[in-house]
Every structure is written in C-alpha cells, then in structure tokens.
Design an enzyme around this catalytic site. Structure first.
Site, PDB file in Angstrom:
ATOM      1  N   GLU A  68      -3.167  65.407  12.261  1.00  0.00           N
ATOM      2  CA  GLU A  68      -3.533  66.707  12.845  1.00  0.00           C
ATOM      3  C   GLU A  68      -4.423  66.597  14.066  1.00  0.00           C
ATOM      4  OE1 GLU A  68      -4.029  65.822   9.634  1.00  0.00           O
ATOM      5  OE2 GLU A  68      -5.880  66.675   8.822  1.00  0.00           O
ATOM      6  N   ASN A  69      -4.983  65.410  14.313  1.00  0.00           N
ATOM      7  CA  ASN A  69      -5.774  65.250  15.523  1.00  0.00           C
ATOM      8  C   ASN A  69      -4.903  64.935  16.734  1.00  0.00           C
ATOM      9  OD1 ASN A  69      -5.509  62.808  13.942  1.00  0.00           O
ATOM     10  ND2 ASN A  69      -6.699  61.786  15.515  1.00  0.00           N
TER      11      ASN A  69
END
Lengths: 232, 211
Positions: free
Chosen positions: B48-49
């Site tokens: 998700e980063n």
C-alpha cells in the site's frame, strides 16, 4: 521569469509560523524530507499541527521535531512503531493530541483538499471507533462515513529531481504521500536531490506538475546522514 | 492435538490464490504466503505504500531505503512493476480492484466481522494504518491466524469483543486447526486438521460450524 528554486533549506522554510499546519511527506523514512525538518527545528516554530503517515521513527527527522516539543497535534494513521519512542513518551504524558485516521482516508482527505472537494463518503471505518460521531449514509446498499478534507499551510515533500518551474519526479516507494500533499497546501516546499534545467524532465513522466509546487531546494544525496546516494 | 504449521497454513492460503490475481499480504503471518505462491501462476503483489509487482527481499547489501514494503522492510521490484502515490494505492483497495488480501487478526466473528487493529486496552497507543481500507477493499479477504489464544480461548467468536476493523468483510479463515468459509448460513469447515472431528472443532471454537 519563474524561478522557484531557493538557495538553502533555512530560506525555504523561514516563514512557517507558530500554529501552522504542516504536511510532511514520507512513509517511515522513505520520502521523508529530513533536511527540511531539521531546518524547521532550527527555525523554532511551535504549536504545529503535523500531518504524516507516522509519528516519527528513531532519532531523525519528524521524531526530532516531536522530541523538541514543537508539535501540538499530529494527524496520522500509524503512530505506534517499535522506534516511535519520542511520540510514545509525549502521548503517554498527554502532551500531544492525536487524530488517528485510516491510511486510505488520510490519503483521500489530503487528495480532496487539493482537488477542491468539500467532503466525501467513504466506506472505510464504518461501524468502527474511528467513525464514532461522524455522519453516515447508505448509498446503493453500502454504508459510508462522511469525511472532510485536510488542508495545510505548508507541505514539505522530498523528490528525486525538480526544475525551476517546480515540476517533480520521485524515486520508487519514496513517492508515497508527496504528490497528494503537494496539492493540498497553500505553500509546497520540495527538497530534491538535484535541480535540472527546464526541459530535462520528460513531460510524460512528470509526477507533480509545477503548478502545485512553490519552492524547490536542492539537498544532494549523501549531503547528510539522512539521505542516501542511490544511483537513480 | 495436531496443528498445521505456519508454513502449511501459508501454503494452504497460497493454493486459493488464482493465476493473474492482484494480492496484498498483510504484515506478520500473511507475509509467509509469498514464499508459497505456486510457480506456475503469475500473481502480482501490491504494497500500500505504492508498488505493484513487489518482489522478494533483496540480497544483503542491495537494500534500497526508497524501496520498502508496508512493514518498512526492504523489498525488490519485479519486471512489470509500477510505482504510484498513496491516493492511487488506496483507490486500488477501496475501488475494488484488488482481488485478495490476506490479513492477521485478533478475532473474527461468525458473521465475518474482523478485529485486527486495536486491543482496546486503555494503555495501548492506537495505530490503524491501512487495515480498515484493506479489510473493506479487496474482493476476497482471507484471515490467517492461530485458532486459539495462548490462554486457549477461541479467536472465532459470536461477536468481536475487540474494536472491529470492518463489518462483514472476511471471506475465509485459515487457522492452525481448520479452513473455514464465512457464509450467509454461518461458518462452514472446508478443511480440518487430521485427527480433529467437526464437533470437536466447533466445541473448541465455541461457535456452530457446518460441515
């Protein structure tokens, strides 16, 4: 002539006043503009509201700003980490206010501010502690929570390269919050590893168009311990 | 009592991930699934980063501080990888584009409610990260956890007593004792560890489980 470049990090952050809301890019240490933060610590502004994914790591960057007790409130998604001791100490002592926001809502609230959206309904958080007291609505059989934009006076972001118009490209997962924070602040300050001539950045590959960026300052890789000499 | 090992649990989850799937593996036990993805399937990992096409940990000395996963560990990028900012990354979840996520949990209810972000203890500093977005966003949410707490209490419950992460979101539960599917008629056992009967599994779990 447009020239958004600044000579020093100190000059770039000189007008951040007490009580300002400051977005700081980065996910952990990746993309954290540590030299701008160091300059902000030296500059002395207090009572800041900080927007970041985390609440500082170890003894560098944002963690040092917290340690210096310059932060009244932090808006973040993941404060508690194995190396968040400065935040943990302040929080347990009741000396810092925490607004905990799910990471996707944090990103979208920042994006909404930059895009001129008044508020939005998101499914994330519905039925949880983090949506308590918030307006909800059922749309097409799904439940949503009303969330408002997060705007800032300043955004401090780190990018790989920029030009004098403020166009930016990033590096790998250090991009994270940089492009959206750049859109959501009255004044966006980018530290870049190198400043390149206009036209050197491929227009097809520019990630943050210069309209969102107000100041660009060069911090070469390896200038301090906080950056690194990646060959990108 | 027989138990599936952590690697057996991870391999069992991996078997249920189809060729071509976009998948997010949560922090902790779920990261083991990456080691067991079938070699004949092309499965794209999301972090998700801001990375699709995440590869394994780099060789010692080749770590890049700008190339990390959601747990802030160094990773690599595979051919075909892409980088993107956080709003796009969470659009991939919330917008229903991710096929599957695998998450750890404190508790899962028979109705598929998930509790995995906060114990609710007064001295605990709350941290949520992307847990609530992931739990809602992926088309299938697989939970991977020990079946019982260290004290022997079932982590599968009628109602979560820990603060919930999201309601009615879990599709399947993979534990060291069983694989359970969450259905509109309650839990259904897909697999049970050798030597354990369905009634015994239900008794240990403290909730009804269909065969």
């Amino acid at each position: 002539m447009i020239d958004k470049t600044m000579a020093t990090v100190a000059e770039a952050i000189a007008d951040i006043k007490d009580g300002a809301t400051v977005m700081i890019g980065g996910f952990g240490s990746a993309g954290m503009p540590s030299e701008l933060i160091d300059a902000l610590i030296a500059q002395g502004a207090r009572e800041l509201t900080i927007v970041n994914n985390n609440a500082g790591n170890g003894d560098a960057g944002l963690a040092l700003l917290l340690k210096a007790r310059r932060v009244r409130k932090i808006i973040c998604s993941f404060p508690r980490q194995t190396d968040s001791w400065h935040f943990d100490t302040l929080y347990r002592a009741g000396e810092i206010e925490l607004e905990l926001v799910p990471q996707g809502n944090l990103a979208e609230r920042i994006r909404a501010a930059g895009a001129g959206i008044g508020a939005f309904y998101t499914p994330t958080g519905f039925g949880t502690l983090l949506a308590q007291g918030k307006e909800t609505r059922e749309i097409d059989g799904r439940h949503y929570v009303l969330e408002y934009p997060i705007r800032a006076d300043f955004a401090l972001v780190k990018a790989l390269a920029g030009d004098r118009w403020g166009n930016l490209v990033y590096r790998k997962t250090a991009r994270n919050f940089g492009p959206i924070m750049a859109t959501a602040a009255r004044c966006t300050i980018a530290q870049v590893q190198r400043i390149v001539p206009l036209g050197a950045l491929d227009p097809e590959a520019v990630v943050t168009p210069g309209i969102f960026v107000h100041r660009v300052v060069c911090v070469p890789a390896g200038a301090t311990g906080a950056t690194h000499g990646a060959a990108a | 009592m027989n138990r599936y090992t952590r690697d057996q649990m991870a391999a069992r989850v991996a078997r249920d991930i189809r060729d071509g799937a976009y998948v997010n593996l949560g922090i902790g036990l779920p990261t083991l699934v990456a080691n067991h993805l079938p070699k004949d399937r092309e499965i794209i990992l999301h972090t998700e980063n801001g990375l699709l096409g995440m590869g394994p940990a780099p060789a010692p000395g080749a770590e890049d501080p700008d190339l990390i996963n959601a747990g802030k560990q160094p990773v690599t990028e595979l051919p075909g990888a892409s980088f993107f900012h956080h709003a796009d990354s969470f659009a991939m979840m919330r917008g229903g584009h991710l096929d599957c996520c695998v998450l750890g949990a404190f508790q899962v209810s028979v109705g598929g409610d998930l509790a995995n972000w906060h114990t609710g203890a007064p001295e605990a500093i709350p941290a949520v990260g992307g847990a609530m977005d992931l739990a809602l966003g992926a088309k299938s949410v697989y939970v991977m956890m020990e079946h019982l707490t260290k004290g022997g209490e079932s982590k599968i419950v009628t109602q979560c007593t820990y603060p919930v992460t999201a309601l009615h979101c879990v599709s399947r539960i993979y534990t060291d004792l069983a694989v359970l599917e969450v259905t509109s008629q309650g839990l259904r056992a897909v697999d049970i560890v050798d030597g354990l009967s369905l009634p015994e599994l239900a008794r240990l779990s403290g909730v009804p489980i269909n065969g």
